[in-house]
Design a protein around this motif. Structure first.
Motif, PDB file in Angstrom:
ATOM      1  N   ASP A 153       0.800  -1.228   0.000  1.00  0.00           N
ATOM      2  CA  ASP A 153       0.000   0.000   0.000  1.00  0.00           C
ATOM      3  C   ASP A 153       0.835   1.281   0.000  1.00  0.00           C
ATOM      4  O   ASP A 153       0.338   2.350   0.359  1.00  0.00           O
ATOM      5  N   VAL A 154       2.095   1.195  -0.406  1.00  0.00           N
ATOM      6  CA  VAL A 154       2.885   2.417  -0.604  1.00  0.00           C
ATOM      7  C   VAL A 154       2.378   3.104  -1.872  1.00  0.00           C
ATOM      8  O   VAL A 154       2.336   2.487  -2.940  1.00  0.00           O
ATOM      9  N   PRO A 155       1.969   4.356  -1.792  1.00  0.00           N
ATOM     10  CA  PRO A 155       1.395   5.044  -2.966  1.00  0.00           C
ATOM     11  C   PRO A 155       2.357   5.050  -4.158  1.00  0.00           C
ATOM     12  O   PRO A 155       3.567   5.220  -3.994  1.00  0.00           O
ATOM     13  N   THR A 160       5.428  -7.191  -7.424  1.00  0.00           N
ATOM     14  CA  THR A 160       5.194  -8.531  -7.945  1.00  0.00           C
ATOM     15  C   THR A 160       6.319  -9.443  -7.476  1.00  0.00           C
ATOM     16  O   THR A 160       7.493  -9.146  -7.707  1.00  0.00           O
ATOM     17  N   VAL A 161       5.963 -10.530  -6.810  1.00  0.00           N
ATOM     18  CA  VAL A 161       6.944 -11.467  -6.262  1.00  0.00           C
ATOM     19  C   VAL A 161       6.761 -12.828  -6.922  1.00  0.00           C
ATOM     20  O   VAL A 161       5.647 -13.344  -7.002  1.00  0.00           O
ATOM     21  N   PHE A 162       7.875 -13.403  -7.363  1.00  0.00           N
ATOM     22  CA  PHE A 162       7.883 -14.752  -7.925  1.00  0.00           C
ATOM     23  C   PHE A 162       8.680 -15.673  -7.001  1.00  0.00           C
ATOM     24  O   PHE A 162       9.765 -15.322  -6.545  1.00  0.00           O
ATOM     25  N   TYR A 163       8.135 -16.871  -6.736  1.00  0.00           N
ATOM     26  CA  TYR A 163       8.854 -17.836  -5.914  1.00  0.00           C
ATOM     27  C   TYR A 163       8.756 -19.213  -6.565  1.00  0.00           C
ATOM     28  O   TYR A 163       7.827 -19.495  -7.329  1.00  0.00           O
ATOM     29  N   PRO A 164       9.715 -20.105  -6.287  1.00  0.00           N
ATOM     30  CA  PRO A 164       9.706 -21.441  -6.909  1.00  0.00           C
ATOM     31  C   PRO A 164       8.630 -22.328  -6.294  1.00  0.00           C
ATOM     32  O   PRO A 164       8.605 -22.545  -5.083  1.00  0.00           O
ATOM     33  N   HIS A 165       7.742 -22.807  -7.135  1.00  0.00           N
ATOM     34  CA  HIS A 165       6.602 -23.610  -6.695  1.00  0.00           C
ATOM     35  C   HIS A 165       7.082 -24.870  -5.987  1.00  0.00           C
ATOM     36  O   HIS A 165       7.883 -25.653  -6.502  1.00  0.00           O
ATOM     37  N   GLY A 166       6.609 -25.071  -4.739  1.00  0.00           N
ATOM     38  CA  GLY A 166       6.942 -26.275  -3.987  1.00  0.00           C
ATOM     39  C   GLY A 166       8.320 -26.295  -3.384  1.00  0.00           C
ATOM     40  O   GLY A 166       8.741 -27.313  -2.837  1.00  0.00           O
ATOM     41  N   LYS A 167       9.028 -25.157  -3.426  1.00  0.00           N
ATOM     42  CA  LYS A 167      10.421 -25.147  -2.949  1.00  0.00           C
ATOM     43  C   LYS A 167      10.660 -24.102  -1.866  1.00  0.00           C
ATOM     44  O   LYS A 167      11.787 -23.644  -1.675  1.00  0.00           O
ATOM     45  N   VAL A 168       9.601 -23.703  -1.174  1.00  0.00           N
ATOM     46  CA  VAL A 168       9.726 -22.862   0.014  1.00  0.00           C
ATOM     47  C   VAL A 168       8.979 -23.575   1.145  1.00  0.00           C
ATOM     48  O   VAL A 168       8.195 -24.487   0.900  1.00  0.00           O
ATOM     49  N   SER A 169       9.228 -23.153   2.378  1.00  0.00           N
ATOM     50  CA  SER A 169       8.535 -23.807   3.486  1.00  0.00           C
ATOM     51  C   SER A 169       7.063 -23.412   3.491  1.00  0.00           C
ATOM     52  O   SER A 169       6.658 -22.418   2.882  1.00  0.00           O
ATOM     53  N   ARG A 180      -1.494  -8.855   2.807  1.00  0.00           N
ATOM     54  CA  ARG A 180      -2.477  -7.780   2.654  1.00  0.00           C
ATOM     55  C   ARG A 180      -1.937  -6.748   1.659  1.00  0.00           C
ATOM     56  O   ARG A 180      -0.766  -6.741   1.312  1.00  0.00           O
ATOM     57  N   GLY A 181      -2.805  -5.830   1.230  1.00  0.00           N
ATOM     58  CA  GLY A 181      -2.397  -4.729   0.363  1.00  0.00           C
ATOM     59  C   GLY A 181      -3.078  -4.798  -0.989  1.00  0.00           C
ATOM     60  O   GLY A 181      -3.281  -5.892  -1.547  1.00  0.00           O
ATOM     61  N   ASN A 182      -3.411  -3.640  -1.522  1.00  0.00           N
ATOM     62  CA  ASN A 182      -4.071  -3.556  -2.822  1.00  0.00           C
ATOM     63  C   ASN A 182      -3.097  -3.395  -3.975  1.00  0.00           C
ATOM     64  O   ASN A 182      -3.528  -3.275  -5.122  1.00  0.00           O
ATOM     65  N   ASN A 183      -1.810  -3.358  -3.679  1.00  0.00           N
ATOM     66  CA  ASN A 183      -0.816  -3.117  -4.730  1.00  0.00           C
ATOM     67  C   ASN A 183       0.163  -4.273  -4.868  1.00  0.00           C
ATOM     68  O   ASN A 183       1.264  -4.097  -5.371  1.00  0.00           O
ATOM     69  N   VAL A 184      -0.225  -5.474  -4.398  1.00  0.00           N
ATOM     70  CA  VAL A 184       0.712  -6.590  -4.372  1.00  0.00           C
ATOM     71  C   VAL A 184       0.210  -7.755  -5.219  1.00  0.00           C
ATOM     72  O   VAL A 184      -0.990  -7.946  -5.387  1.00  0.00           O
ATOM     73  N   ALA A 185       1.150  -8.521  -5.746  1.00  0.00           N
ATOM     74  CA  ALA A 185       0.846  -9.736  -6.502  1.00  0.00           C
ATOM     75  C   ALA A 185       1.904 -10.784  -6.186  1.00  0.00           C
ATOM     76  O   ALA A 185       3.091 -10.459  -6.052  1.00  0.00           O
ATOM     77  N   ASP A 486       1.050  -7.320 -17.086  1.00  0.00           N
ATOM     78  CA  ASP A 486      -0.368  -7.304 -16.709  1.00  0.00           C
ATOM     79  C   ASP A 486      -0.577  -6.716 -15.315  1.00  0.00           C
ATOM     80  O   ASP A 486      -1.500  -5.913 -15.098  1.00  0.00           O
ATOM     81  N   LYS A 487       0.288  -7.105 -14.370  1.00  0.00           N
ATOM     82  CA  LYS A 487       0.119  -6.627 -13.013  1.00  0.00           C
ATOM     83  C   LYS A 487       0.468  -5.150 -12.891  1.00  0.00           C
ATOM     84  O   LYS A 487      -0.121  -4.427 -12.071  1.00  0.00           O
ATOM     85  N   ALA A 488       1.419  -4.697 -13.682  1.00  0.00           N
ATOM     86  CA  ALA A 488       1.742  -3.269 -13.661  1.00  0.00           C
ATOM     87  C   ALA A 488       0.526  -2.436 -14.074  1.00  0.00           C
ATOM     88  O   ALA A 488       0.210  -1.404 -13.463  1.00  0.00           O
ATOM     89  N   LYS A 489      -0.162  -2.901 -15.087  1.00  0.00           N
ATOM     90  CA  LYS A 489      -1.346  -2.178 -15.548  1.00  0.00           C
ATOM     91  C   LYS A 489      -2.501  -2.289 -14.551  1.00  0.00           C
ATOM     92  O   LYS A 489      -3.232  -1.331 -14.314  1.00  0.00           O
ATOM     93  N   GLU A 490      -2.622  -3.471 -13.940  1.00  0.00           N
ATOM     94  CA  GLU A 490      -3.720  -3.695 -13.007  1.00  0.00           C
ATOM     95  C   GLU A 490      -3.517  -2.943 -11.680  1.00  0.00           C
ATOM     96  O   GLU A 490      -4.426  -2.286 -11.173  1.00  0.00           O
ATOM     97  N   LEU A 491      -2.299  -3.032 -11.138  1.00  0.00           N
ATOM     98  CA  LEU A 491      -2.061  -2.503  -9.796  1.00  0.00           C
ATOM     99  C   LEU A 491      -1.744  -1.018  -9.791  1.00  0.00           C
ATOM    100  O   LEU A 491      -1.898  -0.353  -8.763  1.00  0.00           O
ATOM    101  N   LEU A 492      -1.293  -0.500 -10.936  1.00  0.00           N
ATOM    102  CA  LEU A 492      -0.876   0.910 -10.984  1.00  0.00           C
ATOM    103  C   LEU A 492      -1.758   1.731 -11.893  1.00  0.00           C
ATOM    104  O   LEU A 492      -1.367   2.819 -12.333  1.00  0.00           O
ATOM    105  N   ALA A 493      -2.946   1.207 -12.185  1.00  0.00           N
ATOM    106  CA  ALA A 493      -3.864   1.948 -13.052  1.00  0.00           C
ATOM    107  C   ALA A 493      -4.314   3.261 -12.402  1.00  0.00           C
ATOM    108  O   ALA A 493      -4.514   3.332 -11.202  1.00  0.00           O
TER     109      ALA A 493
END
Length: 493
Positions: A153-155, A160-169, A180-185, A486-493
């Motif tokens: 929610d920083v104006p 956008t965060v990417f993590y390896p599927h099945g390879k984190v705890s 939480r937050g309206n500006n995160v993916a 896509d997320k840049a357009k969606e979250l920063l519209a």
């Protein structure tokens, strides 16, 4: 005023504010300044005051286009009651050695020290430029949550965060999936951390994407330690640990000190090298690896070779084969030879390996040592440290402690960097202590670990059991670029 340029060329000359916003140089290199030592505050000055006082001195030196007032506002906003220790990063005894606890921030991992600061540095750097920023970050477990928490929610900012599927705890995944937050993916990728990190670098180098986002008034930046604004705040806790030890009588100012660092992407230990360049009397920086021991082999031989099996271990934040921040060390060891660094990085990209010249290897060995810990070693160290000293370690910290224990003590003060709360990895810690965890979920393990140790899990981790999951996307590596756009357009519209 000091300027920053790429490790691979001097074609760009940026202020630290500009370098923080750019994240990574256009040629794929990382931003560095030529002389870290010049004008550094004295060791005596850095021993006085509080953690916050030391942070102001370190940041003011390394980011010298920020005014003193700007640095003060950033430090005051970053390090307050969001950390559950007034010391921010307290040092505690463990046997004859010491542990630097870096996990007292809001996400219970060492990344908080930098990622509570980076949004503040970006806030000041962006003042008046009118652009929106999309933070794109690859994570092996901890950076993602710390970035999400720091930038939520920083104006004018999306994350956008990417993590390896099945390879984190399980806890690491839930920390991100419930953010939480309206500006995160948050999005998992079909691959490992190196795949995610490599693609993020390609995204930053994609001129066409940069132009398209520019038309939308969006600039890309990074919260990984490839961003100099992520790296620089970590220098502070090396000086602060030394000051705490001096205050406790464990050493006298001017005495040598060794640090042992569990290392994957090389940012945490590189911050220690910056501290050494700035005058901290560091004798040895011990790089501790798990089964993904590419750094151990590099330090021992001078050859970096990522062409090896990738191992999924109980210390997942270190499951990395391409250690990006090593590029900055090569720049300093080569005395600023950008052409050499560019050549070595080209060899890594094209051949999967490179070998540094003998003179560089000699300089490397003057400061750096190394060691490795298998999962079996790590589990044994978790158990012995608890049984002998009553100290709970997470699997990453245990890697470093095992490696340090293999080195003979000679009276020099030795510090292990503890990078995460053991409760982020409750199942593995509980199992290492000899308990059968079959059929137990992550939170049952957390409860059992509390009962066993008579300690309390951080409230934010315990609360995850009732938090709704918001994110479940999974994409192939080649879908990351489109996902970011896509997320840049969606979250920063």
């Amino acid at each position: 005023m000091t300027t920053y340029h790429s490790t691979r060329s001097r074609n760009e000359s940026l202020t630290s504010k500009q370098a923080i916003l750019e994240g990574i140089a256009h040629d794929g290199g990382l931003f560095v300044r030529d002389d870290v030592a010049a004008g550094a505050p004295s060791l005596g000055a850095l021993m006085a005051g509080t953690y916050q006082d030391r942070a102001k001195l370190v940041l003011g030196h390394l980011l010298d286009d920020f005014t003193a007032e700007e640095i003060t506002s950033c430090v005051d906003a970053a390090y307050g009651d969001n950390f559950d220790s007034p010391a921010v990063t307290p040092v505690s005894p463990c046997g004859d050695d010491w542990t630097l606890e870096l996990w007292h921030g809001p996400t219970s991992a060492f990344k908080d020290v930098a990622l509570q600061m980076l949004p503040q540095l970006m806030r000041v750097s962006r003042a008046g430029d009118g652009r929106n920023v999309m933070i794109v970050t690859a994570t092996s477990g901890d950076t993602g949550k710390a970035a999400l928490e720091g930038f939520a929610d920083v104006p004018g900012t999306g994350v956008t965060v990417f993590y390896p599927h099945g390879k984190v705890s399980d806890v690491q995944r839930l920390q991100m999936a419930t953010q939480r937050g309206n500006n995160v993916a948050v999005c998992a990728i079909e691959g490992n951390f190196d795949d995610a990190q490599t693609e993020v670098k390609r995204i930053f180098a994609d001129a066409a994407l940069r132009d398209r986002l520019g038309e939308e008034n969006v600039v890309l930046s990074s919260a990984n330690s490839i961003n100099v604004g992520r790296l620089v705040p970590q220098v502070t806790y090396y000086f602060d640990a030394y000051a705490q030890l001096a205050s406790a009588g464990a050493l006298k100012v001017g005495d040598a000190i060794d640090f042992c660092v569990p290392t994957g992407n090389f940012g945490d230990v590189l911050a220690g090298y910056y501290a050494k360049l700035m005058g901290l009397p560091v004798r040895t920086l011990v790089v501790a690896s798990n089964a993904n021991d590419v750094l151990t082999d590099f330090i021992a031989t001078g050859t970096y070779d990522r062409r090896r099996p990738f191992h999924k271990t109980i210390s997942p934040s270190m499951d990395i084969l391409v250690s990006s921040n090593l590029e900055r060390l090569l720049f300093y060891l080569s005395e600023g030879d950008c052409d050499l660094v560019a050549s070595l990085m080209a060899d890594l990209a094209e051949k999967g390996a490179y070998t540094i010249p003998p003179a560089l290897l000699e300089r490397l060995h003057a400061t750096f040592a190394c060691g490795r810990s298998s999962d079996e070693d790590t589990r044994a160290t978790i158990r012995s440290t608890w049984e002998e000293h009553g100290v709970l370690l997470d699997p990453h910290t245990a890697v470093a402690r095992h490696v340090l224990e293999q080195r003979p003590a000679d009276g020099t003060c030795r510090v292990v960097l503890s990078t995460a709360s053991p409760y982020k990895f409750s199942a593995d810690v509980l199992a290492a202590l000899g308990h059968d965890t079959a059929g137990m979920g992550g939170f049952a393990c957390m409860d059992a670990l509390e009962e066993l140790s008579h300690t309390t899990a951080p409230a934010a981790l315990s609360a995850l059991r009732s938090a709704p999951e918001r994110f479940g996307d999974v994409v192939a590596v080649d879908g990351m670029n489109a996902y970011v756009e896509d997320k840049a357009k969606e979250l920063l519209a």
